[in-house]
Design an enzyme around this catalytic site. Structure first.
Site, PDB file in Angstrom:
ATOM      1  N   GLU A  83       7.254   5.785 -10.913  1.00  0.00           N
ATOM      2  CA  GLU A  83       8.395   4.859 -10.980  1.00  0.00           C
ATOM      3  C   GLU A  83       8.461   4.135 -12.323  1.00  0.00           C
ATOM      4  O   GLU A  83       7.483   3.508 -12.741  1.00  0.00           O
ATOM      5  CB  GLU A  83       8.274   3.826  -9.835  1.00  0.00           C
ATOM      6  N   LYS A 261       6.233  -4.273  -0.869  1.00  0.00           N
ATOM      7  CA  LYS A 261       6.333  -3.001  -1.601  1.00  0.00           C
ATOM      8  C   LYS A 261       6.090  -3.258  -3.089  1.00  0.00           C
ATOM      9  O   LYS A 261       5.421  -2.482  -3.772  1.00  0.00           O
ATOM     10  CB  LYS A 261       7.705  -2.368  -1.371  1.00  0.00           C
ATOM     11  N   ASP A 277      -8.025   6.457  -1.406  1.00  0.00           N
ATOM     12  CA  ASP A 277      -7.203   6.868  -0.261  1.00  0.00           C
ATOM     13  C   ASP A 277      -6.049   5.863  -0.154  1.00  0.00           C
ATOM     14  O   ASP A 277      -6.210   4.755   0.375  1.00  0.00           O
ATOM     15  CB  ASP A 277      -8.064   6.870   1.007  1.00  0.00           C
TER      16      ASP A 277
END
Ligand code: NAD
Length: 425
Positions: A83, A261, A277
């Site tokens: 992004e 987010k 992970d």
């Protein structure tokens, strides 16, 4: 007839045989195959040791966020992300935090929880009692499977048992609380849970089904705070806007999801760069955000008596500097070296700090000029490249789109065709 995806023995094929099968299935061109099979630092040989059915590797840009001062120490932060603007925003957020003395981060002990699910017991509370009675034995059994961890001062530290009401009646859930030191720890605690399970069945007469780590890693919490002078964000009005933005997130889950987010933009980019992970981190963060029964922001922003900003973040961050892909993926190894972190705890503190700085940068942009201005140039570049612009065509298409204030694929295509038409004359 369309080709079948039922491919027994696919995993036994060699890399090039697998690629051939996929090429035929999907009608790939020779050029597609060339793209697919070209690798960077992560060789096919290593990739095949990491996952199954490998047909290539995937690259992402790796950027460096600058300006980070965390617990009085300077860090360069490797971030892998697709992004635009995230790396720039993190650096910008860190610069603002730096003006008030940087970020202060503190991680708890590195405790993970493994769950053992006991079912089909007639007296669940008695079963819970019987398990708790064997606490010392459970500790010995669990520690016996990981002598390395125990030698390092880790291993199982506590056993907790609870009775839960489920749609299928009561269940007795045992939590093994394990200090996993510098590992993410999922494999380590899963092995312990599997070892302990048959004993729990024997002691209670019940039936154990699941034996697995919990990703709600609420014994592995990072806390970060920072003070940002109001001048650093653009003055009193912007500082107030940031607090209003936080209050919006605190009151509305639609906003809280986007607020979080923004925090995860930074955290996951560092996680990808260092071979963590990422799903475990996301699951833990969002479960923690909803721990009070309502989805809430992971950070809070308020003003101090001077009108300066105080930011605070609290969330689980389960990461490792050994185990998992942290050592197998060569880029992850180098990223950890760039960070210079000596323990998983220090890595978690750095990642929490990145999350808070990232959050600040996003809120500052939202509370002032809006997010799009900074975004748009990079976004326009991506669009220009995706429609096939190369070399100096990219800048021409970008500038033209920005000038016209229209940043869309059709517009980029139109401009590209125009300049190519002009040049071919
Ligand atoms: P691992 O088993 O590869 O490494 C941990 C082991 O390394 C420890 O058990 C210990 O024996 C050893 N070790 C050596 N030096 C150590 C040190 N300084 N500190 C701690 N341990 C040290 O990996 P892991 O961290 O147990 O598990 C991580 C992996 O598990 C990740 O790849 C993750 O994707 C995967 N996983 C996750 C989930 C989940 O999150 N739900 C479930 C299953 C597997």
């Amino acid at each position: 007839m369309s080709p079948t995806s039922r491919l027994p023995g696919f995993h036994k094929l060699s890399f090039s045989e697998r690629v051939k099968v996929v090429k035929e299935f999907a009608g790939l061109s020779d050029e597609d195959v060339e793209i697919l099979t070209k690798t960077g630092s992560l060789s096919i040989e290593i990739a095949e040791r990491m996952i199954e059915n490998v047909i290539g590797t995937l690259e992402l840009p790796l950027g460096i966020a600058t300006n980070f001062l965390i617990n009085g120490k300077d860090y360069l932060i490797p971030m892998a992300i697709e992004e635009p603007s995230v790396v720039a925003a993190a650096s910008n957020g860190a610069r603002m935090c730096r003006e008030g003395g940087g970020l202060h981060a503190m991680a708890s002990e590195q405790l993970m929880i493994a769950q053992v699910q006991l079912t089909k017991v007639t007296n669940p509370y008695v079963a819970a009692y019987k398990i708790l009675e064997k606490k010392e034995e459970i500790i010995d059994i669990a520690n016996s499977v990981d002598p390395i961890l125990v030698k390092l001062g880790g291993g199982i530290k506590d056993v907790e048992v609870k009775v839960i009401e489920s749609p299928l009646g009561p269940m007795v859930i045992t939590h093994l609380i394990v200090d996993v030191k510098d590992a993410m720890g999922a494999n380590a605690v899963n092995t312990m849970a599997e070892k302990v399970a048959p004993y729990i069945e024997k002691w209670t007469g019940g039936k154990v089904y699941l034996r697995i780590v919990s990703n709600l890693a609420d014994r592995r919490i990072v806390r970060v705070w920072t003070r940002v002078p109001k001048e650093a964000v653009g003055g009193k009005d912007v500082a107030e806007g940031i607090v209003y933005a936080w209050a919006f997130a605190a009151a509305d889950p639609y906003r809280a999801a986007t607020h979080n987010k923004g925090i995860m933009n930074g955290i996951i980019a560092v996680a990808l760069a260092t071979g963590q992970d990422t799903r475990a981190l996301e699951a833990g963060a969002h479960a923690y955000a909803a721990r009070r029964g309502r989805y809430e922001p992971l950070s809070r922003w308020e003003l101090d008596e001077n009108g300066d900003l105080i930011g605070y973040l609290e969330m689980p961050i389960a990461v490792g500097i050994v185990g998992g892909a942290t050592r197998t993926n060569p880029i992850a190894r180098v990223s950890l070296k760039i960070l210079g972190v000596k323990t998983a705890k220090e890595l978690a503190e750095v990642m929490g700090a990145v999350g808070l700085a990232q959050n600040l940068a996003a809120l500052r942009a939202l509370a002032s000029e809006g997010i799009q201005r900074g975004h748009m140039k990079l976004h326009a570049r991506q669009i220009a490249i995706s429609v096939g612009a190369v070399g100096d065509e990219v800048d021409i298409v970008v500038n033209e789109m920005l000038k016209e204030g229209v940043i869309r694929y059709d517009k980029a295509k139109e401009i590209l065709e125009r300049i190519r038409g002009r040049r071919s004359k």
